[in-house]
Design an enzyme around this catalytic site. Structure first.
Site, PDB file in Angstrom:
ATOM      1  N   ASN A   1       0.865  -1.179   0.000  1.00 29.22           N
ATOM      2  CA  ASN A   1       0.000   0.000   0.000  1.00 29.22           C
ATOM      3  C   ASN A   1       0.903   1.232   0.000  1.00 29.22           C
ATOM      4  O   ASN A   1       2.115   1.121   0.145  1.00 29.22           O
ATOM      5  CB  ASN A   1      -0.962  -0.017   1.196  1.00 29.22           C
ATOM      6  CG  ASN A   1      -0.247  -0.098   2.516  1.00 29.22           C
ATOM      7  OD1 ASN A   1       0.728   0.618   2.765  1.00 29.22           O
ATOM      8  ND2 ASN A   1      -0.713  -0.972   3.386  1.00 29.22           N
TER       9      ASN A   1
ATOM     10  N   ASP B   1       1.563  -8.376   0.922  1.00 31.82           N
ATOM     11  CA  ASP B   1       2.361  -7.433   1.708  1.00 31.82           C
ATOM     12  C   ASP B   1       2.660  -7.999   3.099  1.00 31.82           C
ATOM     13  O   ASP B   1       3.812  -8.025   3.538  1.00 31.82           O
ATOM     14  CB  ASP B   1       1.608  -6.102   1.803  1.00 31.82           C
ATOM     15  CG  ASP B   1       2.448  -4.943   2.309  1.00 31.82           C
ATOM     16  OD1 ASP B   1       3.689  -5.019   2.232  1.00 31.82           O
ATOM     17  OD2 ASP B   1       1.855  -3.951   2.755  1.00 31.82           O
TER      18      ASP B   1
END
Length: 165
Positions: free
Chosen positions: A23, A33
């Protein structure tokens, strides 16, 4: 460049660099992530904070250490959040092209990508696959092996079918 698809865990890939679908804040998160940050250990986050104190813009890429990963580098890209109204396809394709440019910059010759923005960010999977394959096939790079890593069989098969066309 050889372009392949495998089903598996991106954190386990034996390549020079893995691509993280991050992000904008680049401080860890869910999905790919979170998995990369957990597997890479705290040095990945420490490097993100040091190198990118203000994060990255959507469509851009930057690198950090691979930490405890087999890969030497993590190339972080910020894909567009389709679910939040970011629907400019050029931001999605930019992630792939910029990641290859960063790979060239650090000297990575083998790289593994997730399917960017197709998870929690909600990009329609058919178009996400097309954007990935089209961009990876047409971007000039010194990378010799690019691997798309699919977590599930259905996504693997969808990418494999697209690669055969």
């Amino acid at each position: 460049m050889e372009l392949t698809v495998v089903q598996g865990d991106i954190t386990q890939q034996q390549v020079d660099a893995v691509v993280n679908a991050a992000n904008r804040a680049m401080r860890g998160g869910g999905g790919v992530d979170g998995a990369i940050h957990r597997a890479g250990g705290p040095t990945v986050l420490d490097d993100c904070i040091r190198r990118f104190p203000d994060g990255l813009a959507t469509g851009d890429a930057g690198w950090t250490t691979g930490g405890d990963l087999a890969a030497q580098w993590v190339i972080h890209v910020v894909g567009p959040n389709y679910s939040a109204g970011e629907r400019d396809r050029s931001l999605l394709t930019s992630c792939y092209a910029r990641a290859l440019a960063v790979a060239d910059h650090v000297g990575a010759r083998t790289i593994a990508f997730p399917l960017i923005s197709a998870g929690i960010f909600g990009w329609p999977k058919d178009d996400a696959v097309d954007a990935a394959v089209e961009t990876l096939r047409t971007t000039r790079t010194e990378v010799t092996l690019t691997r798309l890593v699919a977590l599930d069989r259905a996504t693997h098969d969808q990418i494999a079918a697209r690669l055969e066309r």
